[in-house]
Scaffold this motif. Structure first.
Motif, mmCIF file in Angstrom:
data_model
loop_
_atom_site.group_PDB
_atom_site.id
_atom_site.type_symbol
_atom_site.label_atom_id
_atom_site.label_comp_id
_atom_site.label_asym_id
_atom_site.label_seq_id
_atom_site.Cartn_x
_atom_site.Cartn_y
_atom_site.Cartn_z
ATOM 1 N N MET A 101 -9.612 -0.277 6.060
ATOM 2 C CA MET A 101 -8.354 0.252 6.581
ATOM 3 C C MET A 101 -7.366 0.523 5.443
ATOM 4 S SD MET A 101 -7.444 -1.627 10.170
ATOM 5 C CE MET A 101 -7.329 -3.269 9.487
ATOM 6 N N VAL A 102 -7.418 -0.299 4.406
ATOM 7 C CA VAL A 102 -6.462 -0.197 3.306
ATOM 8 C C VAL A 102 -6.685 1.075 2.499
ATOM 9 C CG1 VAL A 102 -5.580 -1.329 1.234
ATOM 10 C CG2 VAL A 102 -6.293 -2.701 3.198
ATOM 11 N N THR A 103 -7.936 1.506 2.376
ATOM 12 C CA THR A 103 -8.255 2.652 1.535
ATOM 13 C C THR A 103 -8.587 3.911 2.333
ATOM 14 O OG1 THR A 103 -10.569 1.928 1.453
ATOM 15 C CG2 THR A 103 -9.108 1.164 -0.309
ATOM 16 N N SER A 104 -8.575 3.825 3.640
ATOM 17 C CA SER A 104 -8.945 4.969 4.470
ATOM 18 C C SER A 104 -8.003 6.155 4.234
ATOM 19 C CB SER A 104 -8.891 4.588 5.955
ATOM 20 O OG SER A 104 -9.007 5.743 6.774
ATOM 21 N N PRO A 105 -8.542 7.384 4.165
ATOM 22 C CA PRO A 105 -7.679 8.566 4.018
ATOM 23 C C PRO A 105 -6.817 8.813 5.251
ATOM 24 C CG PRO A 105 -9.953 9.223 4.438
ATOM 25 C CD PRO A 105 -9.978 7.741 4.192
ATOM 26 N N HIS A 106 -7.093 8.089 6.344
ATOM 27 C CA HIS A 106 -6.332 8.260 7.582
ATOM 28 C C HIS A 106 -5.276 7.166 7.777
ATOM 29 C CE1 HIS A 106 -9.467 11.128 8.509
ATOM 30 N NE2 HIS A 106 -10.377 10.179 8.439
ATOM 31 N N ARG A 107 -5.041 6.366 6.729
ATOM 32 C CA ARG A 107 -4.165 5.199 6.889
ATOM 33 C C ARG A 107 -2.714 5.571 7.172
ATOM 34 N NH1 ARG A 107 -5.427 5.814 1.618
ATOM 35 N NH2 ARG A 107 -3.760 5.888 0.065
ATOM 36 N N ASN A 108 -2.305 6.809 6.903
ATOM 37 C CA ASN A 108 -0.920 7.203 7.136
ATOM 38 C C ASN A 108 -0.734 8.009 8.415
ATOM 39 O OD1 ASN A 108 0.176 6.086 4.688
ATOM 40 N ND2 ASN A 108 -0.890 7.707 3.591
ATOM 41 N N VAL A 109 -1.782 8.063 9.237
ATOM 42 C CA VAL A 109 -1.680 8.765 10.519
ATOM 43 C C VAL A 109 -1.297 7.760 11.594
ATOM 44 C CG1 VAL A 109 -2.876 10.195 12.216
ATOM 45 C CG2 VAL A 109 -3.441 10.414 9.791
ATOM 46 N N ILE A 110 -0.126 7.932 12.176
ATOM 47 C CA ILE A 110 0.317 7.010 13.214
ATOM 48 C C ILE A 110 0.070 7.604 14.591
ATOM 49 C CG2 ILE A 110 1.990 5.886 11.724
ATOM 50 C CD1 ILE A 110 4.193 7.449 13.102
ATOM 51 N N THR A 111 -0.076 6.740 15.571
ATOM 52 C CA THR A 111 -0.415 7.180 16.924
ATOM 53 C C THR A 111 0.738 7.066 17.916
ATOM 54 O OG1 THR A 111 -1.316 4.972 17.390
ATOM 55 C CG2 THR A 111 -2.866 6.662 16.626
ATOM 56 N N ARG A 112 1.828 6.485 17.477
ATOM 57 C CA ARG A 112 3.025 6.426 18.320
ATOM 58 C C ARG A 112 4.251 6.623 17.439
ATOM 59 N NH1 ARG A 112 2.429 1.103 22.268
ATOM 60 N NH2 ARG A 112 0.146 1.177 22.493
ATOM 61 N N ALA A 113 5.270 7.259 17.989
ATOM 62 C CA ALA A 113 6.535 7.439 17.285
ATOM 63 C C ALA A 113 7.599 7.798 18.306
ATOM 64 C CB ALA A 113 6.424 8.529 16.230
ATOM 65 N N LEU B 46 11.362 -7.912 9.667
ATOM 66 C CA LEU B 46 11.084 -6.548 10.097
ATOM 67 C C LEU B 46 11.002 -5.706 8.837
ATOM 68 C CD1 LEU B 46 13.586 -7.856 11.930
ATOM 69 C CD2 LEU B 46 13.323 -5.738 13.190
ATOM 70 N N CYS B 47 10.022 -4.817 8.738
ATOM 71 C CA CYS B 47 9.948 -3.993 7.535
ATOM 72 C C CYS B 47 9.240 -2.679 7.811
ATOM 73 C CB CYS B 47 9.241 -4.744 6.408
ATOM 74 S SG CYS B 47 7.535 -5.194 6.744
ATOM 75 N N SER B 48 9.608 -1.652 7.038
ATOM 76 C CA SER B 48 8.913 -0.373 7.101
ATOM 77 C C SER B 48 7.598 -0.499 6.347
ATOM 78 C CB SER B 48 9.779 0.731 6.501
ATOM 79 O OG SER B 48 10.084 0.454 5.151
ATOM 80 N N ASP B 49 6.682 0.435 6.588
ATOM 81 C CA ASP B 49 5.365 0.326 5.957
ATOM 82 C C ASP B 49 5.446 0.449 4.447
ATOM 83 O OD1 ASP B 49 5.942 3.166 6.146
ATOM 84 O OD2 ASP B 49 3.837 3.540 5.717
ATOM 85 N N GLY B 50 6.499 1.112 3.941
ATOM 86 C CA GLY B 50 6.656 1.224 2.496
ATOM 87 C C GLY B 50 6.813 -0.121 1.813
ATOM 88 N N MET B 51 7.322 -1.102 2.542
ATOM 89 C CA MET B 51 7.497 -2.444 1.990
ATOM 90 C C MET B 51 6.149 -3.097 1.704
ATOM 91 S SD MET B 51 10.378 -4.184 1.480
ATOM 92 C CE MET B 51 10.575 -5.718 0.591
ATOM 93 N N LEU B 52 5.151 -2.725 2.481
ATOM 94 C CA LEU B 52 3.835 -3.356 2.390
ATOM 95 C C LEU B 52 2.838 -2.491 1.629
ATOM 96 C CD1 LEU B 52 3.796 -4.434 6.120
ATOM 97 C CD2 LEU B 52 4.383 -5.882 4.173
ATOM 98 N N GLU B 53 3.348 -1.499 0.935
ATOM 99 C CA GLU B 53 2.501 -0.526 0.237
ATOM 100 C C GLU B 53 1.504 -1.196 -0.697
ATOM 101 O OE1 GLU B 53 3.699 2.854 -2.881
ATOM 102 O OE2 GLU B 53 4.707 3.054 -0.947
ATOM 103 N N ASN B 54 1.959 -2.206 -1.433
ATOM 104 C CA ASN B 54 1.088 -2.897 -2.393
ATOM 105 C C ASN B 54 1.138 -4.411 -2.198
ATOM 106 O OD1 ASN B 54 0.293 -0.517 -4.048
ATOM 107 N ND2 ASN B 54 2.500 -0.439 -4.446
ATOM 108 N N MET B 55 1.346 -4.840 -0.959
ATOM 109 C CA MET B 55 1.486 -6.262 -0.689
ATOM 110 C C MET B 55 0.588 -6.682 0.465
ATOM 111 S SD MET B 55 4.946 -8.421 0.297
ATOM 112 C CE MET B 55 5.902 -7.395 -0.812
ATOM 113 N N THR B 56 -0.168 -7.739 0.280
ATOM 114 C CA THR B 56 -1.022 -8.265 1.334
ATOM 115 C C THR B 56 -0.262 -9.296 2.163
ATOM 116 O OG1 THR B 56 -1.877 -10.096 -0.008
ATOM 117 C CG2 THR B 56 -3.038 -7.969 -0.154
ATOM 118 N N ASP B 57 -0.802 -9.629 3.317
ATOM 119 C CA ASP B 57 -0.199 -10.671 4.139
ATOM 120 C C ASP B 57 -0.175 -12.001 3.404
ATOM 121 O OD1 ASP B 57 -1.453 -9.618 7.415
ATOM 122 O OD2 ASP B 57 0.211 -8.890 6.195
#
Length: 344
Positions: free
Chosen positions: A160-172, A199-210
């Motif tokens: 999931m982390v490296t998938s080319p589809h990781r930036n496609v969201i299904t709800r907005a 609470l955070c946007s996905d940009g916050m987790l760009e290079n950070m693991t849980d």
């Protein structure tokens, strides 16, 4: 329940973008220990559009919740759903008829007399962390294509982390849609002093693991130091990255608390390993435009990708797995075709 919190910490960083499309409530420099409603919205749509969407959704959503909170201090799910509808209607009034619509994700945490309600639409995220147990008690699951692929057994969790589809969201939250995308809501009364809600946007987790995030939140450092560490860790992130960090100072339980919902621990959105989903759930991918914002200007024309149904990956029948993979493959092909057509 009655909560006392430390002054919330707001992170609102531009990243390597030319404009800030994230919106946060309360705003940076304004958040106070008296606040009980918190939002992070990550706008999409390109310059001067994503920020309009996120700012207006924050404004409309928070106004509705504050105006309709019940006299006893409760914020019900119906209030939250109606707040989302109000935000959607606000965006409809701003719709310019463009083919590629502006839109935004939404994450919400509300501390009220019935406990804590957490809601999200899109791939911005919510965490409930308990440092005393070094545990993530709740983690919202992104509404994204990679999660659909994962739940269908098409890709692994690591992929999931490296998938080319990781930036496609299904709800907005976006204008011009016949229906409003569903907001997933979880509730908890299991709150202790020292707990964090993030609470955070996905940009916050760009290079950070849980695991890295948990390590920072369990460091026993003051909130300001934790925020400073997070800013340092994300200083090279490409995307806008925003967050609100809420630390619980004290909790006063009341007799009525036992009657309030407490489904955080069983929420199907709480764990990426949990695979129980309604077989009738269909997710429509929102395809990014090819500009420097890799999730900008979503469209609703993509074919549906089916959500998972029943049981774990191990327990699926071979026939169902093949069917799921076929449906997902079709969805990806159609999405790619639409994407290619949009840039021609």
């Amino acid at each position: 329940m009655k909560f006392e919190i430390f002054t919330p910490i707001v992170i609102h960083e531009l990243g390597q973008r030319s404009n800030q499309e994230d919106s946060v409530f309360p705003a940076k420099g304004v958040a106070a220990s008296s606040d009980r409603l918190f939002l992070v919205c990550d706008g999409m749509g390109g310059h001067a559009r994503g920020e309009v969407a996120s700012a207006n959704v924050v404004d409309a959503f928070t106004a509705w919740v504050m105006q309709h909170t019940l006299p006893d201090g409760r914020v019900t799910d119906s209030i939250i759903v109606d707040a989302l509808l109000s935000a959607h209607q606000r965006l409809n009034t701003l719709d310019d008829g463009a083919e590629h619509k502006m839109g935004t994700t939404l994450t919400m945490v509300c501390l009220h007399s019935a406990g804590v309600s957490m809601g999200h639409v899109g791939d911005s995220r919510i965490y409930h962390v308990r440092p005393s147990q070094r545990a993530i008690l709740y983690k919202s699951i992104d509404h994204s294509l990679v999660y659909e692929l994962y739940r269908n057994g098409v890709i692994s969790h690591d992929e999931m982390v490296t998938s080319p589809h990781r930036n496609v969201i299904t709800r907005a939250v976006m204008p011009g849609k016949d229906s409003v995308d569903k907001i997933d809501i979880a509730h908890t009364t299991n709150v202790l002093p020292g707990d964090y809600f993030l609470l955070c946007s996905d940009g916050m987790l760009e290079n950070m693991t849980d695991a890295q995030l948990l390590e920072v939140l369990c460091s026993h450092s003051p909130c300001e130091a934790i925020a400073s560490t997070l800013v340092t860790m994300t200083k090279d992130n490409k995307d806008n990255h925003s967050a609100v960090l809420i630390k619980i100072k004290s909790v006063i339980a009341e007799p009525a608390d036992k009657r309030h919902p407490n489904d955080e621990h069983i929420s199907p959105y709480n764990d990426v390993i949990a695979t129980a989903r309604d077989a009738s759930t269909w997710a429509t991918p929102i395809i990014p435009e090819p500009d420097d914002d890799n999730r900008s200007e979503p469209t609703n024309n993509a074919a549906p990708a089916m959500g998972i149904a029943g049981g774990s990956k191990k327990g699926k029948s071979k026939l169902w797995l093949l069917l799921s993979m076929l449906l997902t493959a079709i969805a990806i092909v159609v999405a790619v075709v639409l994407f290619c057509n949009s840039v021609m």
